[in-house]
Design a protein around this motif. Structure first.
Motif, short mmCIF file in Angstrom:
data_model
loop_
_atom_site.label_atom_id
_atom_site.label_comp_id
_atom_site.label_asym_id
_atom_site.label_seq_id
_atom_site.Cartn_x
_atom_site.Cartn_y
_atom_site.Cartn_z
N LYS A 67 3.75 55.26 40.58
CA LYS A 67 4.26 54.09 41.47
C LYS A 67 5.64 54.38 42.07
CE LYS A 67 2.49 50.44 41.59
NZ LYS A 67 1.60 49.70 42.86
N LEU A 68 6.54 54.97 41.04
CA LEU A 68 7.79 55.47 41.71
C LEU A 68 7.91 56.39 42.65
CD1 LEU A 68 10.91 55.35 41.40
CD2 LEU A 68 10.68 57.14 39.50
N TRP A 69 6.81 57.30 42.64
CA TRP A 69 7.12 58.44 43.69
C TRP A 69 6.54 57.91 45.00
CZ3 TRP A 69 10.11 61.82 42.01
CH2 TRP A 69 9.84 62.45 40.73
N PHE A 70 5.61 56.96 44.89
CA PHE A 70 5.30 56.21 46.09
C PHE A 70 6.27 55.39 46.70
CE2 PHE A 70 3.30 52.64 48.54
CZ PHE A 70 2.70 53.30 49.21
N THR A 71 6.95 54.77 45.93
CA THR A 71 8.18 53.60 46.10
C THR A 71 9.13 54.34 46.90
OG1 THR A 71 7.41 52.24 44.27
CG2 THR A 71 9.64 51.71 45.39
N MET A 72 9.47 55.41 46.32
CA MET A 72 10.49 56.44 46.84
C MET A 72 10.19 56.95 48.27
SD MET A 72 11.89 60.02 45.23
CE MET A 72 12.81 59.20 43.63
#
Length: 349
Positions: free
Chosen positions: A162-167
């Protein structure tokens, strides 16, 4: 009959078209390219930044996010992931920032995840709403077999994804300044950036298969950058690749011999970005995220038409046309809105 629609009426119509498109979006075969900020509660903002493992530097329209563990190979630990999550969420809230650079201190960009890191980085108190969102995410993952019941490490990996997508979908144009070699999970920062500037001496490796596993979470982002063919060679062999190979593969956009040269090149890029509407840049990123790698059919036609309906009647579209006709700088090119890099000097035109 014959009356022209007002700006307010056009805006209302565009919103109605977009809302209806979202409601009926059965054509969407891919994740929604708009950001999901419901899964995490930041522990701080840029105004009260408290992390030491990741530094933040700000200027007008510009930010630098730096991994600051040079004595420990810039390993990704729970504290580093927490700081990166806080920075990414802060960037989503700071649309006055227009360009962000991700980099690291020392001679190594990132040695991958710390060997003792179990994948869980969400340590702080989360709001009830966020806890419900994560519980629902966990339930969906268990239902489709992506997570085993009681597997806390697996949940941590899901939140990393989720963090990579949000980044990747931050509203700013993102640049990864690769100051040294990159290993394993450190490739996430490289693959999720909009642009990569790397020193020529850097090497790149995702060696997970050599340890009996595979880099599953980052694979979609690697494939998006280099394509399936090279990605299979890269991930299935666990080989180490020189800078030249990664540039040919498409992972790297610009090459430099020194960090000073990199900052000069980035300053030039900021000059280019200053001429671009900030929200139009954000929309262009969402557009690419929505259509990348998808067959061109009615689903893509509807998706692009819905986004076009939004950008055509935007304030930036109106202001850009007015300023073009009046032959004057656009609002985002004014002295108090242009991007001002912290380091480097753009080359003379």
């Amino acid at each position: 009959p014959g009356r022209r629609m007002t700006k307010a009426e056009l805006d209302a119509f565009a919103k109605q078209v977009h809302a209806e498109a979202v409601k009926r979006r059965k054509w969407v075969q891919v994740p929604d390219p708009t950001p999901d900020l419901s899964w995490y509660t930041p522990t701080c903002t840029f105004d009260n930044w408290k992390h030491e493992d990741v530094k933040v530097e700000l200027s007008q329209g510009y930010a630098i996010i730096t991994i600051n563990r040079p004595d420990n190979h810039n390993f990704l630990t729970a504290s580093v992931f927490t700081a990166l999550a806080d920075a990414v969420f802060a960037l989503h809230a700071r649309k006055d920032l227009r360009c962000v650079v991700f980099t690291a201190e020392g001679k190594l960009f990132c040695g991958g995840s710390d060997p003792t890191f179990d994948g869980n980085f969400v340590q702080g108190k989360q709001t009830p709403k966020v806890e419900r969102t994560v519980a629902q995410l966990k339930e969906r993952a268990i239902k489709v077999g992506a997570l085993e019941e009681g597997n806390s490490e697996g949940l941590g990996r899901l939140l990393q994804a989720k963090l990579w997508f949000t980044m990747a979908v931050i509203p700013q144009f993102s640049i990864c300044l690769v100051n040294g070699s990159v290993i394993g999970d450190g490739m996430g920062l490289v693959a999720c950036a909009d642009m990569v500037v790397s020193i020529r001496s850097a090497y790149f490796s995702m060696p997970e298969v050599r340890f009996g596993t595979a880099p599953c979470i980052l694979t979609p982002w690697i494939v998006m950058k280099v394509g399936p063919g090279f990605a299979k060679y890269m991930l299935a062999s666990g080989s180490t690749f020189a800078f030249e190979e990664m540039k040919r593969a498409g992972l790297i956009n610009e090459e430099v011999d020194s960090i000073e040269e990199a900052h000069n090149k980035i300053a030039g890029i900021c000059d280019v970005l200053t001429a671009c509407g900030p929200r139009s840049v954000e929309a262009a990123k969402q557009l690419v995220m929505g259509v990348g790698g998808k067959p061109i059919g009615e689903n893509i036609i509807f998706f692009t038409a819905a986004l076009l309906a939004m950008v055509t009647v935007s304030d930036e579209s109106r202001d850009g046309m007015i300023c073009l006709q009046a032959r004057k700088p656009k609002p985002w090119e004014e002295a108090d809105t242009k991007i001002k890099p912290l380091y480097g000097k753009a080359p003379d035109p």
